[in-house]
Design a protein around this motif. Structure first.
Motif, PDB file in Angstrom:
ATOM      1  N   VAL A  28      11.877 -45.724  38.447  1.00  0.00           N
ATOM      2  CA  VAL A  28      12.856 -45.522  37.389  1.00  0.00           C
ATOM      3  C   VAL A  28      13.177 -44.033  37.297  1.00  0.00           C
ATOM      4  N   SER A  29      14.432 -43.679  37.476  1.00  0.00           N
ATOM      5  CA  SER A  29      14.836 -42.281  37.461  1.00  0.00           C
ATOM      6  C   SER A  29      14.823 -41.719  36.044  1.00  0.00           C
ATOM      7  N   HIS A  30      14.818 -40.396  35.960  1.00  0.00           N
ATOM      8  CA  HIS A  30      14.885 -39.724  34.671  1.00  0.00           C
ATOM      9  C   HIS A  30      16.172 -40.112  33.941  1.00  0.00           C
ATOM     10  N   GLN A  31      17.263 -40.194  34.693  1.00  0.00           N
ATOM     11  CA  GLN A  31      18.557 -40.559  34.085  1.00  0.00           C
ATOM     12  C   GLN A  31      18.507 -41.964  33.476  1.00  0.00           C
ATOM     13  N   ALA A  32      17.852 -42.888  34.196  1.00  0.00           N
ATOM     14  CA  ALA A  32      17.772 -44.269  33.699  1.00  0.00           C
ATOM     15  C   ALA A  32      16.938 -44.355  32.427  1.00  0.00           C
TER      16      ALA A  32
ATOM     17  N   HIS B  53      21.580 -53.547  31.187  1.00  0.00           N
ATOM     18  CA  HIS B  53      22.536 -54.542  31.662  1.00  0.00           C
ATOM     19  C   HIS B  53      23.692 -53.875  32.408  1.00  0.00           C
ATOM     20  N   ALA B  54      24.031 -54.435  33.567  1.00  0.00           N
ATOM     21  CA  ALA B  54      25.191 -53.988  34.357  1.00  0.00           C
ATOM     22  C   ALA B  54      25.116 -52.514  34.731  1.00  0.00           C
ATOM     23  N   PHE B  55      23.923 -52.010  34.997  1.00  0.00           N
ATOM     24  CA  PHE B  55      23.773 -50.585  35.288  1.00  0.00           C
ATOM     25  C   PHE B  55      24.503 -50.098  36.538  1.00  0.00           C
ATOM     26  N   PRO B  56      24.826 -50.941  37.544  1.00  0.00           N
ATOM     27  CA  PRO B  56      25.582 -50.426  38.683  1.00  0.00           C
ATOM     28  C   PRO B  56      26.953 -49.860  38.306  1.00  0.00           C
ATOM     29  N   VAL B  57      27.495 -50.295  37.158  1.00  0.00           N
ATOM     30  CA  VAL B  57      28.788 -49.770  36.711  1.00  0.00           C
ATOM     31  C   VAL B  57      28.688 -48.268  36.464  1.00  0.00           C
ATOM     32  N   MET B  58      27.479 -47.795  36.142  1.00  0.00           N
ATOM     33  CA  MET B  58      27.270 -46.365  35.869  1.00  0.00           C
ATOM     34  C   MET B  58      26.759 -45.637  37.095  1.00  0.00           C
ATOM     35  N   ALA B  59      27.244 -46.046  38.266  1.00  0.00           N
ATOM     36  CA  ALA B  59      26.792 -45.444  39.525  1.00  0.00           C
ATOM     37  C   ALA B  59      27.060 -43.951  39.580  1.00  0.00           C
ATOM     38  N   GLY B  60      28.087 -43.484  38.866  1.00  0.00           N
ATOM     39  CA  GLY B  60      28.383 -42.057  38.868  1.00  0.00           C
ATOM     40  C   GLY B  60      27.283 -41.225  38.243  1.00  0.00           C
TER      41      GLY B  60
ATOM     42  N   LEU C 131      23.902 -42.762  37.585  1.00  0.00           N
ATOM     43  CA  LEU C 131      22.591 -43.337  37.878  1.00  0.00           C
ATOM     44  C   LEU C 131      22.350 -43.473  39.374  1.00  0.00           C
ATOM     45  N   PRO C 132      21.289 -42.871  39.903  1.00  0.00           N
ATOM     46  CA  PRO C 132      20.990 -43.071  41.327  1.00  0.00           C
ATOM     47  C   PRO C 132      20.705 -44.526  41.658  1.00  0.00           C
ATOM     48  N   GLU C 133      20.095 -45.269  40.722  1.00  0.00           N
ATOM     49  CA  GLU C 133      19.843 -46.688  40.967  1.00  0.00           C
ATOM     50  C   GLU C 133      21.150 -47.471  41.087  1.00  0.00           C
ATOM     51  N   GLY C 134      22.154 -47.063  40.322  1.00  0.00           N
ATOM     52  CA  GLY C 134      23.455 -47.710  40.419  1.00  0.00           C
ATOM     53  C   GLY C 134      24.076 -47.523  41.779  1.00  0.00           C
ATOM     54  N   ARG C 135      23.972 -46.318  42.312  1.00  0.00           N
ATOM     55  CA  ARG C 135      24.510 -46.050  43.655  1.00  0.00           C
ATOM     56  C   ARG C 135      23.732 -46.834  44.712  1.00  0.00           C
ATOM     57  N   THR C 136      22.423 -46.950  44.511  1.00  0.00           N
ATOM     58  CA  THR C 136      21.612 -47.712  45.461  1.00  0.00           C
ATOM     59  C   THR C 136      22.022 -49.182  45.475  1.00  0.00           C
ATOM     60  N   VAL C 137      22.262 -49.757  44.293  1.00  0.00           N
ATOM     61  CA  VAL C 137      22.678 -51.161  44.233  1.00  0.00           C
ATOM     62  C   VAL C 137      24.003 -51.357  44.961  1.00  0.00           C
TER      63      VAL C 137
END
Length: 313
Positions: free
Chosen positions: A11-15, A286-293, A295-301
């Motif tokens: 889990v990243s600091h941003q998350a 919920h729906a964290f990939p939408v915040m890919a800009g 969240l590193p996890e969002g970009r990974t998804v």
């Protein structure tokens, strides 16, 4: 059959900050928000507010209607090769069929277009209070039919979406088969709504969602079902014959409203011999990939989803 369900523990600091902020501010605000027509229209202004922000760089964004439905086409200078050559993404934003739109999901669509090297069409379908879910489905299908006539390769259309948009992506896959249309090549669902009967889920689990208050979501059910347009086919994607679905990629957070149905759908597809790949993430919302800009996890998804599509179309 190909089936994987992968857990992600880092889990990243941003998350962590996002999850804390959502529990502290968003969830209490959503819990008190009036679900009258006026209240729904007010929260719908979020998209117009976000529209004032700077647009994503290094992509071209055009307004392109599909079947009379307003859409944005996002392209990146890099062009895909290999299996993704000629492919197109048709994206449906989330928001509970109430809010969000082209602006709120512009960054995610730009990220996907850049990473895949293919055009991404984001669909501005009608929502409550204009119509219920049936109206949203009608717009989704109209945009899909139009894209079949204009896409570089209609056999390589990938339908994608988050939350309510994930529901629409699954419905397009179902209805395309029922109508005898060229079906989507794949479905990418990020915390997709797969079952309209959320009351069947354990209440203790549902209360752990970082920002979606269960009471408010359940209060929307009547509005979802009572629009001027009926829901064609099955009401819930989880009740659809799994044989109609193309390869499906799913992601969900550990504690959110949609996870039980994402896992149930994964099992159902796997038992039926369908190709499905599912990722469950700890510490996300919920729906964290939408915040890919952000969240590193969002970009990974999104990277995992693009790779899945490249392997399976």
């Amino acid at each position: 059959m190909a089936h994987t369900l992968t857990w992600h523990d880092d889990v990243s600091h941003q998350a962590r900050i996002l999850s804390y902020a959502a529990r502290l501010t968003l969830k209490p605000a959503f819990a008190m928000w009036p679900l009258t027509d006026g209240g729904i229209r007010a929260i719908g202004r979020l998209d117009r507010a976000v529209d004032r922000l700077p647009r994503p760089r290094r992509v071209t964004i055009e307004h392109v209607p599909l079947g009379g439905v307003p859409c944005e086409k996002t392209t990146h200078p890099r062009t895909a090769t290999g299996s993704l050559a000629g492919a197109t993404v048709l994206y449906f934003h989330g928001g509970g069929f109430v809010f969000c739109g082209l602006a709120t999901h512009r960054s995610a669509c730009a990220t996907m277009a850049a990473r895949a090297g293919i055009p991404v069409y984001s669909v501005e379908y009608r929502q409550i209070p204009i119509g219920g879910i049936g109206t949203s489905i009608a717009d989704a299908m109209n945009s899909y039919r139009a894209l079949l006539d204009t896409a570089a390769d209609p056999s390589k259309i990938i339908v994608a979406g988050d939350s309510a948009g994930g529901y629409l992506a699954m419905k397009v896959a179902e209805l395309a088969v029922l109508e005898g249309l060229t079906p989507p090549a794949a479905v990418l669902g990020f915390s997709p709504l797969l079952n309209l009967d959320l009351k069947s889920h354990p209440k203790k689990f549902m209360k752990k969602d970082a920002y979606l208050p269960m009471k408010q979501v359940l209060a929307l059910e009547e509005r979802w079902m009572n629009g001027p347009d009926a829901i064609p086919g099955a009401s819930s994607p989880i009740d659809v014959d799994p044989s109609v679905f193309p390869p499906i990629f799913l992601s969900t957070a550990e504690y959110e409203l949609m996870r039980p149905d994402v896992e149930a759908m994964t099992r159902k597809l796997a038992v039926a011999g369908r190709t499905v790949e599912t990722h469950v993430w700890r510490g996300q919302v919920h729906a964290f990939p939408v915040m890919a800009g952000a969240l590193p996890e969002g970009r990974t998804v999104l990277d995992l989803a693009v790779a899945f599509a490249a392997r399976n179309i």
